[in-house]
Structure formats: structure tokens, C-alpha cells
Design a protein around this motif. Structure first.
Motif, PDB file in Angstrom:
ATOM      1  N   SER A  59      54.436   9.201 -54.614  1.00 22.53           N
ATOM      2  CA  SER A  59      53.124   8.901 -55.280  1.00 22.53           C
ATOM      3  C   SER A  59      52.491  10.334 -55.934  1.00 22.53           C
ATOM      4  O   SER A  59      53.022  11.339 -55.215  1.00 22.53           O
ATOM      5  CB  SER A  59      52.192   8.347 -54.373  1.00 22.53           C
ATOM      6  N   LYS A  60      51.545  10.312 -56.814  1.00 24.40           N
ATOM      7  CA  LYS A  60      50.772  11.465 -56.998  1.00 24.40           C
ATOM      8  C   LYS A  60      49.642  11.776 -55.961  1.00 24.40           C
ATOM      9  O   LYS A  60      49.344  10.887 -55.282  1.00 24.40           O
ATOM     10  CB  LYS A  60      50.339  11.301 -58.396  1.00 24.40           C
ATOM     11  N   THR A  61      49.348  13.119 -56.165  1.00 24.22           N
ATOM     12  CA  THR A  61      48.491  13.369 -54.921  1.00 24.22           C
ATOM     13  C   THR A  61      47.202  13.084 -55.458  1.00 24.22           C
ATOM     14  O   THR A  61      46.707  12.852 -56.770  1.00 24.22           O
ATOM     15  CB  THR A  61      48.385  15.178 -54.895  1.00 24.22           C
ATOM     16  N   TYR A  69      48.331  10.619 -49.337  1.00 21.26           N
ATOM     17  CA  TYR A  69      48.805  11.586 -50.616  1.00 21.26           C
ATOM     18  C   TYR A  69      47.547  12.559 -51.208  1.00 21.26           C
ATOM     19  O   TYR A  69      47.182  12.629 -52.336  1.00 21.26           O
ATOM     20  CB  TYR A  69      49.174  10.747 -51.897  1.00 21.26           C
ATOM     21  N   LEU A  70      46.965  12.717 -50.074  1.00 19.88           N
ATOM     22  CA  LEU A  70      45.478  13.706 -50.336  1.00 19.88           C
ATOM     23  C   LEU A  70      45.886  15.017 -50.702  1.00 19.88           C
ATOM     24  O   LEU A  70      46.700  15.843 -49.728  1.00 19.88           O
ATOM     25  CB  LEU A  70      44.703  13.440 -49.317  1.00 19.88           C
ATOM     26  N   GLY A  71      45.491  15.657 -51.800  1.00 20.59           N
ATOM     27  CA  GLY A  71      45.839  17.020 -52.104  1.00 20.59           C
ATOM     28  C   GLY A  71      44.806  18.113 -51.710  1.00 20.59           C
ATOM     29  O   GLY A  71      44.970  19.049 -52.044  1.00 20.59           O
ATOM     30  N   ASN A  86      49.778  14.395 -45.149  1.00 17.96           N
ATOM     31  CA  ASN A  86      49.084  14.448 -46.905  1.00 17.96           C
ATOM     32  C   ASN A  86      49.591  15.727 -47.304  1.00 17.96           C
ATOM     33  O   ASN A  86      50.739  16.327 -47.004  1.00 17.96           O
ATOM     34  CB  ASN A  86      47.726  14.443 -46.674  1.00 17.96           C
ATOM     35  N   PHE A  87      49.089  16.307 -48.430  1.00 13.06           N
ATOM     36  CA  PHE A  87      49.284  17.560 -49.011  1.00 13.06           C
ATOM     37  C   PHE A  87      48.319  18.455 -49.173  1.00 13.06           C
ATOM     38  O   PHE A  87      48.044  19.348 -50.116  1.00 13.06           O
ATOM     39  CB  PHE A  87      49.889  17.133 -50.537  1.00 13.06           C
ATOM     40  N   LEU A  88      47.663  18.766 -47.938  1.00 11.23           N
ATOM     41  CA  LEU A  88      46.248  19.435 -48.097  1.00 11.23           C
ATOM     42  C   LEU A  88      46.986  21.049 -47.672  1.00 11.23           C
ATOM     43  O   LEU A  88      47.822  21.287 -46.910  1.00 11.23           O
ATOM     44  CB  LEU A  88      45.439  19.094 -46.908  1.00 11.23           C
ATOM     45  N   ASP A  89      46.156  21.832 -48.400  1.00 11.56           N
ATOM     46  CA  ASP A  89      46.544  23.453 -48.100  1.00 11.56           C
ATOM     47  C   ASP A  89      45.602  24.040 -47.278  1.00 11.56           C
ATOM     48  O   ASP A  89      44.457  23.150 -46.707  1.00 11.56           O
ATOM     49  CB  ASP A  89      46.822  24.140 -49.508  1.00 11.56           C
ATOM     50  N   ASN A 116      50.497  20.781 -46.481  1.00 11.84           N
ATOM     51  CA  ASN A 116      51.122  21.839 -47.130  1.00 11.84           C
ATOM     52  C   ASN A 116      50.326  22.985 -46.699  1.00 11.84           C
ATOM     53  O   ASN A 116      50.413  24.065 -47.516  1.00 11.84           O
ATOM     54  CB  ASN A 116      50.929  21.702 -48.480  1.00 11.84           C
ATOM     55  N   LEU A 117      49.990  23.672 -45.424  1.00 10.97           N
ATOM     56  CA  LEU A 117      49.606  24.448 -44.947  1.00 10.97           C
ATOM     57  C   LEU A 117      50.733  25.564 -45.142  1.00 10.97           C
ATOM     58  O   LEU A 117      51.799  25.204 -44.667  1.00 10.97           O
ATOM     59  CB  LEU A 117      48.925  24.413 -43.567  1.00 10.97           C
TER      60      LEU A 117
END
Length: 1050
Positions: A84-86, A109-111, A137-140, A162-163
Motif C-alpha cells: 500500500s501507499k504511505t 503505512y504511516l510515512g 510503519n514507514f516513519l523516519d 524507516n529510522l
């Protein structure tokens, strides 16, 4: 007045509380709808609850007094990290939840978060938020600056986001007590520098983080003075850890290193001495090897749980372990300990509640007398050890009452249950596993009578004589596996009535007789029934298959069941997942299959079913495996079957099916196709153009014709290709040269011609993974029933670690994962054999016999150096036998008979030590027959029809046989020198003489005129005489025809 006012206040407050608790606040309900739009959770927000009362919605918890939301669990249930898209969450949507204490947003899918415009808004509105889970998720790293403004946070989970790089987790996280940043691409060394100021941090999870210098990391973490739990699971650890590195961990209680290769021997265990507060140590599958030193872990006197399983630790246990009396849970399974249990330190650990030493070499007395004083022991796992009979059987009563006992594959052959005297005093067992021990004698019904709470009884692979069930009802028994015992008797109605809550019943591979009781269908909880490989007879009770049955798996294969299977038209079974009826004597048509629309595994092979294939099979949307082979089915194959999206295995072989296969197969998952032994016909020009998953294709013994199709070269995983006994013609298609995974190819009994291919081998070594799929269908995993050791024993493990790792020690009670072996027919060693299992997996062969191939045998004919069979017989091959065949070091059968081969048999073939069949009969071979090694065992039938071969086992003596096929050997040279006529000299002299005659005659006639005149006169006389004879014969024949015609007229 004051009293009345007080009462009025109390009543009003009570009414307010009562009505306030009936529903959530409106602003929170609206905010939840907004969150739903952003997060798009898979469940309905108010599913099962009131539209207006959000406190009744799934994933929402409220304060029962105020009606304010205190906990939100909005995790996605269908998470796919790349599916899925973020999304970006506007943090302002969370502001209405002022009483929120726990927020779970995993796998959404949280960006990133969009922070409110006012900088202190989150801290003021979410001032009570303590638990925040944003895992998966996709959090930096930018999320940390936002979350740092919430000072109330105590538990923060950021696993698998995505840390990356350097993180500074400080500042606003002053009250943080638990932090999980596992499964991120972060720098562990800089992380430890960034979090060293978190003075309240107690639990830290750094799983799946690459630790470049583990010593530096551990020393830096020592600054966290409150640290109690440190998890470093699944890391690639570089460097070493010393005693000095752990000096500042005075409060550490749990250290978890599972699945982190420590690249060390046992030294790390000695370096843990400073961890005097440690209560739990887990080093599961960390590559520890060697012996434990005498001081290993000896200072950890507070240790309660120790996990050292799945390593390579050898030798005995340290004697100092006798002082570790606080240990309650001890896992030592799957190592190489060789200690004597009676004299080991284990006898002093009387606080043990769970002991697992499975998979070692401990010598354990069958009476378990060394454990007699373990009054707290509940779970005992002794599988795969060595239990020996001792003289103390029944002499003492143990103080323990076990709930789980497992000692499979531990007893010597001929053991009797009565030798396990301690069992007579056990009354609280829930699970007992005595499988694979060859225990003889009658079935221990008394064990069931003593343990009325028994839930799981596993006694497969023993030697019990009969099946006996107590007269009492066993209400708790849900799993019973008595398979492969050779038990005789019948499955009675009383048995069925005494197990009303049975879930899984496996009585396969015994000698049970009689009929199957219909009462089995009345057990509402029965999900799995396996009665295969017995001798039960009669019909199949409809109660097991009708719409009221709860069975999901039914296996009654290999019995003597018979009759028709008939349902009413409206019967529909939605539960059946797996149905095996093969190798019985069922008859009638297959119309009953219309009741099983959701079946995935269907095998009714080797019966007497008749009629056409029902078209309803095409509508079985869940079908994975279909085997209808070896019946008496006829008619056409429904075309839709070849387009089934989930079908992986199709076997319709050995029936009377007819018609062509003109439409292409587009089933994307098909890996095994068996259509052999039918009457199918037509061309295969467009059958399987894009079936890249195909491993087995068997179309042998049909009436297919035309050339072998080009698309076969596109089947990159094809390992078995069988086209035997059809009417294919033409040359070998060069597209097949691309099949680098080919193990077996059979083109025999066709009309192929032209040269043999030179491009088939060798097989690509990278295909061995695909070749492993040849011997069986894909393993189909159903549900399995497992037992967690923590069901009966408390643990101090943290909830996160427990969630990810307690599966290590699940004991599989029911492994409902089965596979059906693929059986392939192939001719080798002069007979047609069926190959399956390991034999099929290792079978590599080529059969081009009974065709019209011509030319020489190419040197590259071997598709693999591991080839076991080569058959090129009954063709038109010429030339010599290639010496390259001697490279087939594992070859067992070579058949080159009925060709036109010449020359001698290469002596190099005597190096083939596994060669069992060698046939070169009816060729034009010559010379001496090798007689070394395996060639000394072949009889004369291997060489019939080669008149110039000599030596044993033939009667021809090489000293008197002339070898006209002179090869470059010393014996041939000698024959040329000593022969009666020198062939070379003869042909030269004959040519010279003939040339001289042709030259001399014209010269003589030119020189001597008289001879010339006489020659021409002679030639003229011959011509005149021939002409006269021709004229005379002509008129004689003409006169004869005239007279013959006159006679017929009269």
C-alpha cells in the motif's frame, strides 16, 4: 439545609455519571471518523456497536465513569509492508482525546506526522498519553522531534520503521521507561550515545540492529542506570564482550541474545559475572559451542529462567550450578550434553517448575527417582534422550504432579509403560507424549482413568496390541494420536460416545477392522479424522460428510471401504478442506463432489468410480490438489479446469479420458500435471505456453501427434518431461536445450528422427532447489495445534519478548501439514518401475528408445554427471560408443541395443562401479569384451547379435576371431600384419592392373592394323548376330499373340 443540599448534589452527580457513561463524547466520535478516513482500517469503526456510542466500537476503550476515550487500538489487520501507499497523519486529529492513555497505530503505512501549528498543543492536549505504539510503519527519524513534545510518554514502540543513521532520543523523553527501535537501519553505537541521558529507561529493545562493535555498545548502555531489560535479538554481532563491559549493569534483570551469532566459544557466559541481579538469560541459537567452564554463570544466584537451547554445547553441566537454586525454568534442549542425570547438578535444582533437556545425550533412569523431590515441577520435556530401566520402579512416590510430560524417542525397544512407575502416581496430566518408543503390551487405559483432565494423548509409533478405552467419559480429551502401532480390533460406538470433545483423532497405520461407526459424525468438535492404512470395510457413513459434520480433514485412504457415495441434492458441506478416499473400492459416479465446494485437497484415486468428469470441479474455487487417477472415468476433460487460478497439482492419469487439449492451460500455479494412460489426442501446439511454475509434465501413453511443441523450452523449472508412447514425430526441438533443470526426459516409443541433441547437459546446479519439489506436491499447511510451555508455568519475560519468541518452545501436538508423494513411471534396468520420494528426487535419466534417431551418439548426451539411466536402444545410431560415458560415475543402466554401432567397447567403462545393466546387443561391435569390475557380472544376452565380439561371456575366442573393424589398438595392428590378404596392397595392385588394361588395348589396336581390322570385324559380327536374334524373337512373339487372339475369337 446543608444535608438536603448535599443529597441533591450526590443525586445529580450520580445521574450525570450514569448518563455520561452511556456514550462517548461527540467531539471524540467525530475525531474517530476522521481518523478512520485517514487510516482506512480494515474493520468498520462501529461494527458490532452503536453508531452513536463510540465506546462500543471495536478497538476503543473508555473510562466507564466519564465516557472519555482512554485507549485506541487502530492497527491494520491486513498488513503488507509493500502492499500500500504511505499515509501521513495529521496529529491535530488526536487533540480531542484529552484522556487518552494508550494509542496503538501499528501497520497503518504511516510515512509521517503533520504536527499542529501551535508548538505546545500536543503536550497540553495529550498530557496523559503514556503508551504509543507506531511499529510497522514507514516513519523516519523526524518523528522523534514531534513525539519529544509529549512529556508523559513512558512506553514508545517504533519497531520496523524507516529510522536510520544517528538518532538522538533525548530532551522531551525524560520520563521514558520503555523504548523499542528494533528492525531499523540505525547505527547502534550512535544510538547508545543519543539515549544515555534517559535516566528512567528500564526496557530497551535493539533487535535486528547491526552491532559493529558490541563491546562499545554495551559499555555505553551502562550509563542507563535504571536499565532492567536489554534485548539484542537477531543481530549480526561483531567484536567481543568482556567482563568489564557489564560492570555498570547492577540492575539488569533480563538479557536476551537469541538468534545473534556470538562468534565465540563459551567465554561470553563467564563474562556475565557482574550481572548479579540477572533473573533471566536467553541465548537461544546463538552458536555457542564447546564445554561449559566450571564457573559459567555461577555468580548469577538470582537467575530464575535460563535459556541455552539450540546451540552446540557439549560435556557435563558445571558443578557450581548446584547453588543456582532460584532457577524455575531451564531450557537446555537441542545441544550435546552427555551428563548422567542422577549425578548432575540438576538434582539440586528443586525449585524447577519447567525442565527441558530434549535432544541431548543425558542418561535418565526411567523411574525419574532423581526428580522425586521436585515438588514444583509441572512441565518435563525429555524427548530424544536415553531413558534406562532402573531397579527403583515403584519404590518411591514422587512429590511432583506433572501437567506436561514428553519423552518421545527416548526409551529402548520393548519398554513397557509399567516400567515408568512414576506414572502410577500422576493425576493431573494434561499432555503426555510417549511417541516413537516401541512400547509393547496392551494400551494403558489406566493412564486415562487416573488423569481425568487429560487433553492430549500422543502415543504414535509404538507396539500397542489393542485399542482399549476406559468405560468413563473423557470430557477433556481433544487430541489422540495412536497411529502406527499395529493395533487390532474395531472402532466401537462406545469409543465415540466416550470422547465427546475430540478435536483430532489419528488411528492410521494400524490393523483396525469392522465398519466406521456413524457416531463419529456426531462429535461436533471433531475436525480431523485419520483412519488411513487400516483394514476397515463396509460403506462410508454419510454422517461424516453431510452438512452437519464439523470435519475439515478426512483421510480414510488404503482401506477396504466400498459402495457408492450418495448425497441428497441440497447437501452442502462448507467445512471440508481435505478429503482423501484413495485406494479403496468405492464405485458409482462423482456427483457427490458437488457438496464440497470449498475443498482444497481432493484425492479419490485408485477406486472404481465411473462416468464423466463432473463440470462442477471447475467451480471449486479453493482447489489446490486434484487426483482422480486410476479409476474408470471417461469422456472429455472440462476445459475450465485448465484455467483454475489456484490449482497446483492435477492427476487424471490411467482413466479412459478422450478428446483433444486444443485450448491452452493458463492456470498460473500448476506445478504437476499427470494425464498419462488415457486416450487423449491431437496436437500440443499451444497447450502450456506460459506455465513457468511447471515441475512435472507427464503426457505418456496417449495418442498425441505432431511435433514436440516449442513452448516446452519456456518451462524454466521443468524437471520431469514424459512423452512416452505417443505419435510425436520430427527432430528434437532445439528449444528444449534451454531446460537446464531437467532431471528426467522420456521420448521413447514415438516417431522421432534426426540426430540426437548435443545441448541437454549438464543440468544447472542452481536448479537443485527446484528439483527438491519433484518428489512431492507442495506441503499444504492447515491449522496446527500447539502447546506453549507457558500455559502452566509463569514467566517473568516482558510482554514484547514473549510475543516474538515464545514460539521457540511451542510443542507441536497436531501438525496438520501433509503432502502427497508424486509417483513417476520410468523404464530402467529392463523394467518399468514407479519412482517416488527419495528415489524420485535422485533419479536422473534419459530414454530416447524406440524411435528413428540417427547419426552418432554425441559426447554431450549426459544431462548430468549424476545420471542413473541412459536408454538409446531401437534407433538407427551409427559410429562408436563414446568414451565420455565413463564420466557418468553413478550410472546404473546403459542400453544401446538394436542400433548400428561399430568399433569396440571402451575399456574406460569398467570404471562405472554402479553399473547394473549394460546392453549393446544387436549392433556391429567388434573386439574383446571388457571383463573387469561390473562387466564381469553381465551375461551373454548383453552382447547378442555382435558376431565379431569375442571373450567372456560369449563363446567366441578372441585368438581365432578376426577383427575387421581395425581401431587404433595393438591387437588390430597385429591382425593387419599377419592376415592372409593385406587389404591395402590388394586394392592398390587391383587398381593399377585395371588401369593398365584400359590403356594397353587402345595402344595395341592403333599400332597393328590387322588386329584392328579383326577387332572391328568381330564387333560387327556380334552386332549383326544380336540384331538377327532380336528380329527372330520379335516375330515369334508377335505370331504367338496372333494365334492366341484367333483361338479366343472362335
Amino acid at each position: 439545609m446543608k444535608k438536603e443540599a448535599l443529597w441533591v448534589f450526590v443525586v445529580v452527580w450520580g445521574i450525570a455519571c450514569l448518563y455520561g457513561s452511556r456514550g462517548c463524547w461527540e467531539q471524540e466520535r467525530v475525531a474517530l471518523f476522521a481518523l478512520n478516513v485517514t487510516l482506512d482500517p480494515t474493520y468498520g469503526m462501529y461494527a458490532g456497536g452503536s453508531y452513536f456510542d463510540c465506546c462500543s466500537w471495536e478497538g476503543v476503550q473508555c473510562n466507564p465513569t466519564t465516557g472519555r476515550i482512554t485507549k485506541l487500538m487502530l492497527s491494520s489487520s491486513n498488513y503488507d509492508r509493500f502492499g500500500s501507499k504511505t499515509r501521513y497523519l495529521n496529529a491535530s486529529l488526536l487533540l480531542p482525546f484529552e484522556e487518552l492513555r494508550s494509542l496503538h497505530l501499528q501497520a497503518n503505512y504511516l510515512g509521517g506526522w503533520i504536527a499542529p501549528e501551535e508548538p505546545n498543543m500536543l503536550s497540553s492536549r495529550l498530557s496523559k498519553l503514556e503508551v504509543l505504539d507506531l511499529s510497522y510503519n514507514f516513519l523516519d527519524h523526524s518523528i522523534l522531534s514531534i513525539l519529544g513534545t509529549i512529556p508523559s510518554l513512558r512506553h514508545l514502540f517504533l519497531r520496523q520503521n524507516n529510522l536510520s543513521g544517528t538518532l538522538h532520543v533525548n530532551g522531551g523523553f525524560s520520563n521514558l521507561m520503555e523504548l523499542d527501535i528494533s528492525d531499523n537501519a540505525v547505527d547502534a553505537v550512535t544510538i547508545t550515545e543519543g539515549i544515555k541521558n534517559l535516566s528512567h529507561l528500564e526496557n530497551l529493545y535493539l533487535d535486528s540492529v547491526h552491532l559493529k562493535d558490541v563491546g562499545t555498545v554495551v559499555r555505553a548502555l551502562g550509563a542507563l542506570s535504571s536499565l532492567k531489560i536489554l534485548s539484542l535479538q537477531n543481530n549480526t554481532i561483531e567484536g567481543t564482550i568482556t567482563t568489564q563491559d557489564f560492570h555498570n549493569f547492577s540492575k539488569l534483570e533480563q538479557l536476551i541474545l537469541d538468534y545473534s551469532p556470538l562468534n565465540t566459544t563459551m567465554g561470553i557466559l563467564s563474562s556475565l559475572g557482574p550481572l548479579t541481579s540477572l533473573r533471566l538469560l536467553s541465548s537461544y541459537n546463538t552458536g555457542l559451542n564447546g564445554k561449559l567452564s566450571n564457573q559459567s554463570l555461577c555468580n548469577l544466584v538470582k537467575l530464575e529462567e535460563l535459556e541455552l537451547s539450540s546451540n552446540r554445547i557439549t560435556g557435563k553441566l558445571p558443578t557450581c550450578w548446584r547453588n543456582m537454586t532460584s532457577i524455575r525454568v531451564l531450557f537446555l534442549e537441542d545441544n550435546e550434553f552427555t551428563d548422567n542425570f542422577a549425578s548432575s547438578p540438576l538434582t539440586s535444582l528443586t525449585s524447577l517448575e519447567l525442565l527441558s533437556i530434549s535432544g541431548n545425550y543425558f542418561d535418565i533412569p526411567s523411574s525419574l527417582s532423581p526428580l522425586a523431590n521436585y515438588s514444583r515441577l509441572k512441565v518435563l520435556l525429555l524427548d530424544d534422550n536415553n531413558l534406562t530401566t532402573d531397579s527403583k520402579v515403584g519404590s518411591s512416590i514422587p512429590r511432583f504432579q506433572l501437567t506436561v510430560l514428553s519423552m518421545s524417542n527416548s526409551l529402548s525397544k520393548g519398554f513397557n509403560v509399567t516400567s515408568l512407575g512414576f506414572l502410577n502416581h500422576q493425576y493431573d496430566l494434561r499432555t503426555i507424549d510417549l511417541s516413537s518408543n516401541d512400547i509393547a503390551g496392551p494400551f494403558p487405559a489406566w493412564l486415562l482413568e487416573n488423569n481425568t483432565k487429560l487433553e492430549n494423548l500422543l502415543m504414535a509409533n509404538n507396539l500397542f496390541a489393542t485399542l482399549e478405552v476406559p468405560l468413563m467419559t473423557l470430557c477433556n480429551l481433544s487430541v489422540m494420536d495412536m497411529s502406527n502401532n499395529g493395533m487390532r480390533g474395531e472402532l466401537t460406538t462406545k469409543f465415540c460416545l466416550n470422547v465427546p470433545n475430540m478435536y483430532h483423532l489419528n488411528l492410521s497405520a494400524n490393523k483396525l477392522e469392522g465398519n466406521i461407526p456413524s457416531e463419529l459424525g456426531s462429535i461436533k468438535s471433531l475436525s480431523v479424522l485419520d483412519l488411513s492404512h487400516n483394514e476397515v470395510s463396509g460403506g462410508l457413513p454419510i454422517q461424516l460428510l453431510d452438512s452437519n459434520s464439523s470435519l475439515r480433514i478426512l483421510n480414510i485412504a488404503y482401506n477396504k471401504l466400498q459402495g457408492e457415495i450418495v448425497f441428497s441434492n441440497d447437501t452442502m458441506n462448507d467445512n471440508m478442506f481435505w478429503l482423501q478416499l484413495e485406494y479403496n473400492m468405492f464405485e458409482g459416479d462423482l456427483s457427490f463432489l458437488s457438496s464440497f465446494v470449498y475443498v482444497s485437497i481432493l484425492d479419490v484415486s485408485n477406486n472404481f468410480f465411473i462416468g464423466k468428469l463432473p463440470r462442477l470441479i471447475v467451480n471449486m474455487s479453493s482447489l489446490i490438489l486434484l487426483d482422480l487417477s486410476k479409476n474408470q472415468l471417461n469422456g472429455l476433460i472440462p476445459q475450465g479446469l485448465f484455467n483454475h487460478p489456484g490449482l497446483q497439482y492435477l492427476d487424471l492419469s490411467d482413466n479412459n479420458l478422450s478428446g483433444s487439449l486444443a485450448s491452452p492451460f493458463i492456470a498460473p500455479q500448476l506445478s504437476h500435471i499427470h494425464l498419462n494412460g488415457n486416450k487423449l489426442n491431437g496436437s500440443l501446439a499451444h497447450l502450456l505456453p506460459n506455465s513457468s511454475n511447471l515441475v512435472t509434465l507427464d503426457l505418456s501413453e496417449n495418442v498425441f501427434f505432431g511435433s514436440i511443441p516449442y513452448w516446452l523450452g519456456n518451462l524454466s523449472h521443468l524437471s520431469i518431461l514424459l512423452l512416452r508412447g505417443n505419435r510425436f514425430y520430427g527432430t528434437f526441438p532445439k528449444q528444449l536445450c534451454r531446460l537446464k533443470c531437467l532431471n528426467m526426459i522420456d521420448l521413447s516409443k514415438n516417431n522421432m528422427f534426426g540426430p540426437l541433441p548435443i545441448c541437454l547437459g549438464p543440468m544447472n546446479s542452481s536448479c537443485r532447489g527446484d528439483a527438491d519439489e519433484v518428489d512431492s506436491t507442495p506441503r499444504f499447511g492447515l491449522q496446527s495445534k500447539e502447546l506453549s510451555p507457558w500455559t502452566y508455568v509463569r514467566t517473568i519475560r516482558s510482554h514484547i519478548w514473549s510475543y516474538y519468541t515464545d514460539v521457540y518452545h511451542y510443542k507441536v501436538l497436531v501438525d496438520e501439514v501433509w503432502e502427497i508423494p508424486v509417483i513417476i513411471g520410468f523404464t530402467t534396468k529392463r523394467r518399468f518401475d514407479a519412482y517416488k520420494g527419495y528415489a524420485l528426487l535422485n533419479m536422473i535419466g534419459l530414454d530416447f528408445s524406440c524411435n528413428n534417431f540417427s547419426g552418432e551418439i554425441p559426447l554431450e548426451i549426459a544431462i548430468s554427471q549424476n545420471m542413473l539411466m541412459l536408454n538409446l536402444s531401437h534407433n538407427k545410431l551409427i559410429g562408436h560408443i563414446p568414451m565420455s560415458l565413463s564420466n557418468l560415475t553413478k550410472i546404473e543402466s546403459i542400453d544401446l541395443s538394436y542400433n548400428n554401432l561399430i568399433g569396440s567397447i571402451p575399456k574406460e567403462l569398467t570404471r562405472l562401479n554402479f553399473l547394473g545393466v549394460f546392453n549393446v546387443s544387436y549392433n556391429n561391435l567388434s573386439g574383446a569384451i571388457p571383463n573387469k569390475n561390473q562387466f564381469g557380472s553381465f551375461d551373454e544376452s548383453s552382447y547378442y547379435g555382435n558376431h565379431l565380439l569375442c571373450g567372456l561371456p560369449l563363446s567366441n575366442n578372441c585368438s581365432t576371431t578376426i577383427n575387421i573393424n581395425c581401431s587404433a589398438t595393438e591387437s588390430c595392428t597385429k591382425a593387419k600384419e599377419d592376415g592372409f590378404i593385406d587389404g591395402e596392397t590388394f586394392y592398390i595392385s587391383f587398381g593399377v592392373s585395371y588401369t593398365m588394361v584400359l590403356l594397353v588395348i587402345p595402344v595395341v589396336l592403333f599400332i597393328n592394323p590387322q588386329w584392328r581390322q579383326g577387332w572391328f570385324h568381330y564387333v560387327e559380327l556380334v552386332i549383326t548376330t544380336c540384331r538377327s536374334l532380336f528380329i527372330t524373337c520379335y516375330y515369334f512373339v508377335q505370331d504367338g499373340f496372333r494365334k492366341l487372339s484367333s483361338g479366343r475369337t472362335i
